[in-house]
Every structure is written in structure tokens, then in C-alpha cells.
Design an enzyme around this catalytic site. Sequence first.
Site, PDB file in Angstrom:
ATOM      1  N   SER A  97      -0.633   2.244  -4.636  1.00  0.00           N
ATOM      2  CA  SER A  97      -0.322   1.337  -3.531  1.00  0.00           C
ATOM      3  C   SER A  97      -1.444   1.398  -2.513  1.00  0.00           C
ATOM      4  O   SER A  97      -2.154   2.406  -2.406  1.00  0.00           O
ATOM      5  CB  SER A  97       0.993   1.749  -2.868  1.00  0.00           C
ATOM      6  N   TYR A 123       6.754   7.888   1.418  1.00  0.00           N
ATOM      7  CA  TYR A 123       6.263   6.953   0.400  1.00  0.00           C
ATOM      8  C   TYR A 123       4.744   6.975   0.350  1.00  0.00           C
ATOM      9  O   TYR A 123       4.148   7.053  -0.725  1.00  0.00           O
ATOM     10  CB  TYR A 123       6.761   5.540   0.710  1.00  0.00           C
TER      11      TYR A 123
END
Length: 264
Positions: free
Chosen positions: A144, A157
Site C-alpha cells: 500500500s 495498518y
Amino acid sequence: MNERIKGKTVAITGASGGLGMEIARQAAKSGANLILMARSFDKLEKLRDELIANYSIKASIYGLDVSKRGDIEDTFSKIEHEVGQIDVFVNNAGFGVFDSVLEMDLDEAEGMIETNVLGLITCTKLVLPGMVSRRSGHIINIASQAGKMATPKSSVYSATKHAVLGFTNSLRMEMHGKGVYVTSVNPGPIRTNFFNIADKEGTYIKNIDRLMIDPVKLAGRIVDAMMTGKREINAPGWMNAGSKIYGLFPRTFETLGRSQFNKK
């Protein structure tokens, strides 16, 4: 179409929806045989039937929770005996929850680490020996942009995706000269059901809706890169540029971008 994967076996975790499902569709369109893994077995059944009907390829499905090491080991043992070798492995399974550190649920934090990091590492560890022995294979890890640029409410995250990038970059160097390609995929927000869990209040989606990535287009880029030496796939371009600027001028970037970062 990617002729390099025609007749090859592509395995994908988290294949029951979103980006994983689109990767499966486009890999099948290129003539790849598939191994599809996810917790939602009923969704995998529908996808398998669709792909076999549309592209006349082979597709096997396995229920798998990548947060559980024992499940991964059992599943990979079945795959080895029932299907055989894996040529391309896509570590796609993962989830995120947006919360401040003060408000986070530690069980959710633990789940993110087990799924996004330890599950990915375990899958890679189990599929890698066969690739090395054949001197042919490709590991694709879905990371990501959050692994390059942290923002508020995504502390855990972001930490998991930083870990994925670190693991992937190290693995790439280890695999040099062994015939195994290693690629990281670093997307910004993708228009999938990821945010049904991550964005509990729905405010983040409202604020960035027009900027969200089309999963079909991103899946196309990923499939096109299979069995090539592509180091990274970054999307969108402007966000990747932002992460580079952040790396050079973190204090300035955090100060100027604070108001936007807090819109989660």
C-alpha cells in the site's frame, strides 16, 4: 493479455472479491490456470464457475483464513498434492481498520498484524522452495502507499504495510540469481469493499471518492507484470510522487498535509 502466464498456475489469496477477484479474472483471460483462496468459499465457487465457463481454464478453490498459520500449512499441503506447482503467487489477502491509537481495539490490531504480515510471510515461506528449486516463479505482494507514507488513524495498518514492503524488498535481494521475481504493489485507496471494514463512519470514502483507483485497471497492470522483473507497481502516480516527497521532507509534508490527512 500476458502470454507469459498462459498455461501457468497463478495462486491468489483474498480472491473472493475486490482486487483479488479482478486479478483472477484477468489472469484467466490470459490463459492462466488458477488457485483461488479466501474465507468466503461460496463466493469462490461462483468465481471458479465463471472463469471456467468464460475462459476454459482450470481453477481450484480453497477456503483459507491467512491469519491462522495452521490453516495455511494445511491448505498448502493440499494444494501440493492436488494441484502441484505454483508459478505466480499473489499475496492479496488483508484488511485495515481506521482508528486513532487511543481508540483502537487491540484485537483488531492483532488481527491486522496476523493477516497482513504473518499470513503473507507464511504463505511466501511455503510457496518459495518450489520456485527456487525450479528456478522459476514470481511472488507479488499487495502492499500500500500507506507502507510509504503514514497518516493519522492508520497507525497499525500503515505499520503492517511498512512491514510488507520491508519484507518484500529484502526477499527480492535474496532471490537475485535464483530465477524468482519479487514485486510489491503499492496502491492508494481502491474502489472495493475494503472500506466497509476500514472506514466505520464512511467519512473517508466521501472525502476521497473521486480519487479512488479502479480495481479493474490496477489488476490489469498487475497481470501484465507477471513473470517479469517489475520491482514495484505504484498507483496513483500523484500519490506515489507524494510519498517520495514525504521521504525527503517529512516534517514539511506532515505540516502542510495535516488538514487533509485528518479527514479519515
